[in-house]
Write a protein that holds these residues in place. Sequence first.
Motif, PDB file in Angstrom:
ATOM      1  N   GLY A 170       0.864  -1.180   0.000  1.00 60.11           N
ATOM      2  CA  GLY A 170       0.000   0.000   0.000  1.00 60.11           C
ATOM      3  C   GLY A 170       0.895   1.223   0.000  1.00 60.11           C
ATOM      4  O   GLY A 170       2.091   1.143  -0.265  1.00 60.11           O
ATOM      5  N   LYS A 171       0.296   2.363   0.293  1.00 58.80           N
ATOM      6  CA  LYS A 171       1.119   3.570   0.205  1.00 58.80           C
ATOM      7  C   LYS A 171       0.840   4.534   1.344  1.00 58.80           C
ATOM      8  O   LYS A 171      -0.162   5.242   1.357  1.00 58.80           O
ATOM      9  N   THR A 172       1.743   4.483   2.306  1.00 56.97           N
ATOM     10  CA  THR A 172       1.856   5.551   3.294  1.00 56.97           C
ATOM     11  C   THR A 172       2.962   6.448   2.778  1.00 56.97           C
ATOM     12  O   THR A 172       4.005   5.961   2.333  1.00 56.97           O
ATOM     13  N   GLU A 173       2.734   7.756   2.785  1.00 56.06           N
ATOM     14  CA  GLU A 173       3.751   8.653   2.251  1.00 56.06           C
ATOM     15  C   GLU A 173       4.037   9.782   3.229  1.00 56.06           C
ATOM     16  O   GLU A 173       3.394   9.901   4.273  1.00 56.06           O
ATOM     17  N   SER A 174       5.014  10.596   2.882  1.00 56.94           N
ATOM     18  CA  SER A 174       5.366  11.740   3.724  1.00 56.94           C
ATOM     19  C   SER A 174       5.988  12.805   2.843  1.00 56.94           C
ATOM     20  O   SER A 174       6.561  12.492   1.795  1.00 56.94           O
ATOM     21  N   TRP A 175       5.838  14.052   3.252  1.00 57.89           N
ATOM     22  CA  TRP A 175       6.392  15.159   2.465  1.00 57.89           C
ATOM     23  C   TRP A 175       7.281  16.032   3.339  1.00 57.89           C
ATOM     24  O   TRP A 175       6.860  16.500   4.399  1.00 57.89           O
ATOM     25  N   TYR A 176       8.480  16.295   2.854  1.00 61.61           N
ATOM     26  CA  TYR A 176       9.302  17.358   3.420  1.00 61.61           C
ATOM     27  C   TYR A 176       9.207  18.516   2.422  1.00 61.61           C
ATOM     28  O   TYR A 176       9.507  18.330   1.232  1.00 61.61           O
ATOM     29  N   ILE A 177       8.775  19.682   2.884  1.00 62.09           N
ATOM     30  CA  ILE A 177       8.538  20.802   1.968  1.00 62.09           C
ATOM     31  C   ILE A 177       9.859  21.504   1.643  1.00 62.09           C
ATOM     32  O   ILE A 177      10.473  22.124   2.503  1.00 62.09           O
ATOM     33  N   LEU A 178      10.298  21.379   0.392  1.00 60.34           N
ATOM     34  CA  LEU A 178      11.568  21.965  -0.041  1.00 60.34           C
ATOM     35  C   LEU A 178      11.408  23.445  -0.363  1.00 60.34           C
ATOM     36  O   LEU A 178      12.302  24.244  -0.095  1.00 60.34           O
ATOM     37  N   SER A 179      10.287  23.815  -0.946  1.00 64.76           N
ATOM     38  CA  SER A 179       9.985  25.226  -1.170  1.00 64.76           C
ATOM     39  C   SER A 179       8.485  25.360  -1.363  1.00 64.76           C
ATOM     40  O   SER A 179       7.803  24.412  -1.761  1.00 64.76           O
TER      41      SER A 179
END
Length: 320
Positions: free
Chosen positions: A114-123
């Motif tokens: 499945g898909k657990t995701e995460s985001w680090y905001i670069l800009s």
Amino acid sequence: MSSKVKPLLLKPSLHEKMWGGTKLRDYGFDLPSEHTGEAWIASAHPHGPSTVVNGDYAGKTLQEIWNEAPQLFGGHEKNAAFPLLVKILDANRDLSIQVHPDDEYAQAHGEPYGKTESWYILSAKPGAQLYYGHTAQTHKELADAVHSGNIKSILRTVPVKQGEFYYVPSGTLHALGTGIVALETQQSSDTTFRFYDFDRVDPSSGKKRPLQVEEALEVTNVPHKDPEIKETTQTLGDAKITTLVNATYFAVLKIELSGSANLNMNHKYMIQTVIAGNGTLKVDGTDYQIKKGTTYILPNQTKDYKLTGNLQIIGSFANK
Ligand code: ZN
């Protein structure tokens, strides 16, 4: 084959998207078009594997190396798929409002993860926002809003700034919004169920992109609940290391360095991407020049490594 331990330096696979732009050029990538949405910087997924550019495995894809040299990853079951996928995304326009299934649903439909995701905001441009969760209290309320064309009335929007981190468990309704560039660490999956695509026509096909509303309704968490994650920070040499999340499937951490640091590699293997600055990575006596946009995997045999320079790095390792 030499017995020296070497990092696997990776070249991304680039993907055109109707919502993409040209900001991935800032990371040193050669873009296929003005609508490049995703660089799959550490990928063994068949829809776009990254390629190793150095050492004994130069020219092979990460998928090939995962199968041919499992010892580099601390060993794995014969038919296991590489668990992680790391991307940089340029949301020049909103992505579709979407949701991803969990492992159980994915495996029942022939996919490994499945898909657990995460985001680090670069800009993020001023005023940028993303979609995260919804306000519906029951499945019926969610389904009614979707079926009556009023999904916007139950979407939750969040203002976004550079340096923020978002953890997006499977079942969370979400989308990156216009003007955001993010580093995404996720389970290795390409299964997306779209609720809504802003009624846009994809110029490359002249058609609206397909929606998967019923599947999306089936896998969305109702009511939405924000995950509880807590950051921890430690200092090693001149490096400040922040663990952004350490959860069921993966951990994501940020290394901020001005100077040098000797670090241990306490995991089966580790993915690292330079998101700002430049410097040197030293592994087993050899120096590698690294800069914004460089991605590498420290293989299982890496006991320790040294980073020198002014560097910001996002790292990840699998927990499953
Ligand atoms: Zn997504």
